[in-house]
Design an enzyme around this catalytic site. Sequence first.
Site, PDB file in Angstrom:
ATOM      1  N   ALA A   1     -93.250  -1.677  85.702  1.00 55.24           N
ATOM      2  CA  ALA A   1     -93.235  -2.080  84.292  1.00 55.24           C
ATOM      3  C   ALA A   1     -94.075  -3.333  84.084  1.00 55.24           C
ATOM      4  CB  ALA A   1     -91.796  -2.328  83.836  1.00 55.24           C
TER       5      ALA A   1
ATOM      6  N   HIS B   1     -90.112  -4.176  97.037  1.00 55.32           N
ATOM      7  CA  HIS B   1     -89.956  -4.992  95.835  1.00 55.32           C
ATOM      8  C   HIS B   1     -90.184  -6.431  96.288  1.00 55.32           C
ATOM      9  CE1 HIS B   1     -88.628  -6.605  92.082  1.00 55.32           C
ATOM     10  NE2 HIS B   1     -87.511  -7.120  92.570  1.00 55.32           N
TER      11      HIS B   1
END
Length: 320
Positions: free
Chosen positions: A151, A176
């Site tokens: 995103a 991540h």
Amino acid sequence: MKVAVVGAGHVGLAVFGKLKSMAEINELVLIGADFEKDKVQGEIEDYLDGDVLERNLTPKISGGSYSAADGADIIIYAAGAGRKPNETRLDLLKKNVQILRDVFAQLRPYCQDAIIICISNPLDVITYLLPEVAGVSPEKVIGTGTLLDSARLRRLVARIFDINAASVHANVLGEHGQSAVVLWSAVRIGGLSVDQYTERMLDEEAVLKKKQLAESMKTVGARLITEKGSTAYGVTSSTARIVGAVIHDSREIMTVSTSLLQKYGVDGTAMSIPCVLGRQGILDTIRTHASAQETAALAHSAAVIKEAIASVKTAETVKK
């Protein structure tokens, strides 16, 4: 549908507030450790005051200790220490793994039928360890992973072209964290590759600075922590998106963290890949097309996470 949020810190409370607005949830529980019981009850009472003035239907809310998770369909694991300025996600490794083990030593009897969504850092390490410490199968554990990184990348790319981020289709895979991999070869804008779109919409000689964009994406979280002390809204929306996919059995494909990496020839770790999500958790995984360079970078990212997992296990063996 009963959902339990484990962890009454900044992120856990943000997630709880977001889920409270989901009509599909009829029971929502905030769970904290014994030393947090006054805080948990105070938060619930504060919400109940607000419910008196709200006209929309809200789920039944309550707070409690670990036994309150009994019967939950979905458990959001948000416990653990948060990142501080200049601290990486992997810097949290040892203390948050210990917190994980302490929590599930008490929570394990109440989560056997639940889908567990992990949002605690270091995300991929915790996601890998969760099936073992919770006593559930790996497909029932979903880490929010690079759903948020993807995103962020879409937002940064959209800003360059002055378009809506919803028109940018881009995936980030792997950790991540700092070794995350942008699949530039698969980025599409209006059906065009990112290079084609750059050439047509900017200038034939224009070149998108992909390396700088990827680095900017990776450092958004650290920058926000420096600027405002924490991050919560992005991961909260990521969590709600996953919760919705599980509740509705939507079979939506999202880049989330999982240890089900057989299609990538990887074991002993967890990282983000495209996964099909539904009521039973991770229904399938997708082996996506990637360039040779991206494939090598993804293998490196898996190795970084695997090394972190090994360091925890080594430390625990020495401690014993």
